[in-house]
Design a protein around this motif. Structure first.
Motif, PDB file in Angstrom:
ATOM      1  N   LEU A 333      74.746  59.149  72.580  1.00 44.27           N
ATOM      2  CA  LEU A 333      74.244  60.302  71.842  1.00 44.27           C
ATOM      3  C   LEU A 333      72.797  60.069  71.423  1.00 44.27           C
ATOM      4  N   GLU A 334      72.115  61.153  71.059  1.00 42.83           N
ATOM      5  CA  GLU A 334      70.744  61.059  70.579  1.00 42.83           C
ATOM      6  C   GLU A 334      70.723  60.718  69.089  1.00 42.83           C
ATOM      7  N   SER A 335      69.556  60.256  68.626  1.00 43.87           N
ATOM      8  CA  SER A 335      69.378  59.989  67.198  1.00 43.87           C
ATOM      9  C   SER A 335      69.702  61.239  66.389  1.00 43.87           C
ATOM     10  N   GLY A 336      70.506  61.076  65.348  1.00 45.40           N
ATOM     11  CA  GLY A 336      70.869  62.203  64.499  1.00 45.40           C
ATOM     12  C   GLY A 336      72.071  62.987  64.980  1.00 45.40           C
ATOM     13  N   GLU A 337      72.656  62.600  66.121  1.00 42.59           N
ATOM     14  CA  GLU A 337      73.810  63.332  66.647  1.00 42.59           C
ATOM     15  C   GLU A 337      75.142  62.724  66.227  1.00 42.59           C
ATOM     16  N   LEU A 338      75.114  61.660  65.442  1.00 36.58           N
ATOM     17  CA  LEU A 338      76.323  61.078  64.866  1.00 36.58           C
ATOM     18  C   LEU A 338      76.050  60.822  63.391  1.00 36.58           C
ATOM     19  N   LEU A 339      76.968  61.263  62.530  1.00 37.02           N
ATOM     20  CA  LEU A 339      76.801  61.132  61.082  1.00 37.02           C
ATOM     21  C   LEU A 339      78.069  60.549  60.462  1.00 37.02           C
ATOM     22  N   LEU A 340      77.881  59.619  59.546  1.00 38.21           N
ATOM     23  CA  LEU A 340      78.997  59.013  58.800  1.00 38.21           C
ATOM     24  C   LEU A 340      79.124  59.672  57.433  1.00 38.21           C
ATOM     25  N   ASP A 341      80.352  59.806  56.952  1.00 35.03           N
ATOM     26  CA  ASP A 341      80.564  60.410  55.637  1.00 35.03           C
ATOM     27  C   ASP A 341      81.771  59.763  54.971  1.00 35.03           C
ATOM     28  N   ARG A 388      89.838  61.464  49.130  1.00 28.17           N
ATOM     29  CA  ARG A 388      88.710  60.895  49.865  1.00 28.17           C
ATOM     30  C   ARG A 388      89.058  60.633  51.336  1.00 28.17           C
ATOM     31  N   ARG A 389      88.105  60.909  52.237  1.00 24.25           N
ATOM     32  CA  ARG A 389      88.292  60.667  53.669  1.00 24.25           C
ATOM     33  C   ARG A 389      87.038  60.013  54.244  1.00 24.25           C
ATOM     34  N   LEU A 390      87.246  59.108  55.185  1.00 29.14           N
ATOM     35  CA  LEU A 390      86.155  58.551  55.987  1.00 29.14           C
ATOM     36  C   LEU A 390      86.060  59.383  57.257  1.00 29.14           C
ATOM     37  N   ARG A 391      84.882  59.977  57.502  1.00 26.88           N
ATOM     38  CA  ARG A 391      84.736  60.865  58.645  1.00 26.88           C
ATOM     39  C   ARG A 391      83.520  60.476  59.478  1.00 26.88           C
ATOM     40  N   VAL A 392      83.648  60.687  60.777  1.00 30.43           N
ATOM     41  CA  VAL A 392      82.534  60.562  61.703  1.00 30.43           C
ATOM     42  C   VAL A 392      82.343  61.927  62.349  1.00 30.43           C
ATOM     43  N   PHE A 393      81.146  62.497  62.165  1.00 29.76           N
ATOM     44  CA  PHE A 393      80.827  63.804  62.733  1.00 29.76           C
ATOM     45  C   PHE A 393      79.870  63.635  63.913  1.00 29.76           C
TER      46      PHE A 393
END
Length: 431
Positions: A333-341, A388-393
């Motif tokens: 993926l490109e920079s900024g196309e994966l986000l952790l939450d 609470r949830r750990l998510r990868v977007f």
């Protein structure tokens, strides 16, 4: 808005008529306060709950209304005798101004590492127009005393109405948010709570805000409503996707294009979004405008996350961004196309206030010693974990192994930083 003598009456969908007294009218039309009309209370939640377009302005008026009601009740019970009238006025104004320093889109930018809105309140109160209006009230050190109330550092006997376990801000926003989102989760017995507030002697004998024992069950309903709103609204997966995208968009704009924190702090929702979209190569801002939200590739209950793992995701945004981009590269993926939450609110259900018992004694009620009084005391940690949830977007279809991710987030921040410096694949060292 209806003008009546030295006060005005504003119609509100939640509280019906809100009376704004003369002193509050002096600040109501100032530019810093009017800015709150254009800052949504719940950030990007309107992308999920279309009715959630209410603003910090409405919430501030509601908090002022509840402060005025509560102070009127305490006055009628003669509980405010001996308290300086200036303290009473400042509490009303602090309720009105408590969110004056808020960023656009709720708390997202504080999560992104920017200064807290309570700290920023000082710069807004010092804006020339508002500062002049406050000085004309004739109250010594009005600005400093308001800041102390807003930041929870005041010595006022009434500070608990503005910052504390039973502050009027919580009562207002939970009730309003639930109404505007159209959900049944934030039900709070407002009248019971307000009528239960009383003035009690603290440990050193000075007066402070407490609650009658009969109000403890209503307090419990407030805490449970807060849990339900976090689980179902504030931390809804699509709301968190939009929030993560917005945070990353602003951080990129600050890093690449020099967007200044002070500019952000004085912006409104729309002016900030337009500024972001006007910058070259800002796909996140454009996607937010079109509601093309990132999708979940992993959604893990906090109960499945090893104890203590991943806390850096909520507390170290600089490290998070580095990890996100390395994982994105690992996954094509490109920079900024994966986000952790992995949002956190450990104080979500904290309680710390004095209770006047039925036999007239005053006892400390806290999360630790609520045995026999607070029914949810034994499950507060479990409720926080449940919400609470750990998510990868991700921006486009991708896969990531759960075991590898959990192994990764268990790493010490120092070790993780060293691995990033080495330039190796985080996933290849996580399995």
């Amino acid at each position: 808005m209806t003008l009546t003598g030295d006060f005005e009456v504003i119609r509100d969908p939640l509280w019906n008529n809100i009376r704004i007294d003369a002193e509050a009218l002096t600040v109501l039309d100032s530019e810093p306060f009017q800015r709150l009309r254009y800052i949504r209370q719940l950030g990007h939640a309107f992308l999920v709950y279309p009715g959630a377009t209410h603003t910090r302005f409405e919430h501030a008026l509601g908090a002022y209304h509840l402060a005025r009601r509560t102070l009127t009740l305490l006055t009628e019970r003669e509980e405010l005798e001996g308290i300086d009238p200036s303290e009473i006025l400042l509490v009303r104004l602090a309720a009105l101004l408590h969110d004056i320093g808020h960023y656009p889109f709720s708390h997202a930018l504080e999560e992104a590492g920017l200064t807290s809105h309570e700290v920023l309140a000082r710069s807004h109160l010092r804006q020339a127009e508002l500062a002049a209006l406050l000085s004309n009230l004739g109250i010594d050190s009005a600005e400093d005393r308001l800041i102390a109330l807003i930041t929870g550092c005041s010595t006022s006997p009434l500070r608990g109405l503005i910052s504390g376990s039973l502050d009027l801000d919580k009562i207002e926003y939970l009730t309003r948010d639930a109404r505007m989102c159209g959900v049944p989760y934030g039900t709070v017995d407002v009248d019971r709570l307000i009528h239960s507030i009383t003035i009690v002697p603290s440990d050193n004998g000075s007066p402070t805000v407490g609650v009658y024992e009969k109000g403890v069950s209503a307090l419990e309903s407030l805490l449970f409503a807060k849990y339900q709103m976090y689980r179902n609204v504030y931390w809804h997966h699509a709301v968190r996707s939009a929030t993560a995208m917005f945070k990353r968009s602003v951080r990129d704009a600050m890093r690449v294009y020099g967007l200044d924190e002070s500019q952000i702090a004085h912006s409104t929702d729309e002016t900030l979004m337009e500024r972001l979209r006007a910058m070259p190569d800002t796909p996140l801002a454009d996607r937010l405008r079109r509601r093309r939200l990132y999708k979940r590739v992993l959604d893990v209950p906090a109960a499945q996350v090893p104890n203590g793992a991943g806390e850096w995701i909520a507390s170290n945004p600089d490290l998070v961004q580095l990890v996100e981009d390395r994982l994105a590269a690992d996954m094509g993926l490109e920079s900024g196309e994966l986000l952790l939450d992995f949002p956190t609110k450990p104080e979500m259900l904290d309680v710390n206030l004095l209770v006047r018992t039925r036999d007239g004694r005053v006892e400390q009620l806290s999360t630790e010693n609520a045995e026999g009084r607070l029914g949810i005391r034994h499950i507060t940690d479990e409720l926080h974990t449940s919400a609470r949830r750990l998510r990868v977007f991700v921006a486009k279809p991708a896969t990531i192994d759960l075991g590898s991710l959990l192994t990764l987030i268990e790493r010490d921040e120092r070790d993780l930083t060293a691995e990033l410096d080495e330039g190796t694949s985080l996933l290849s060292t996580s399995g």
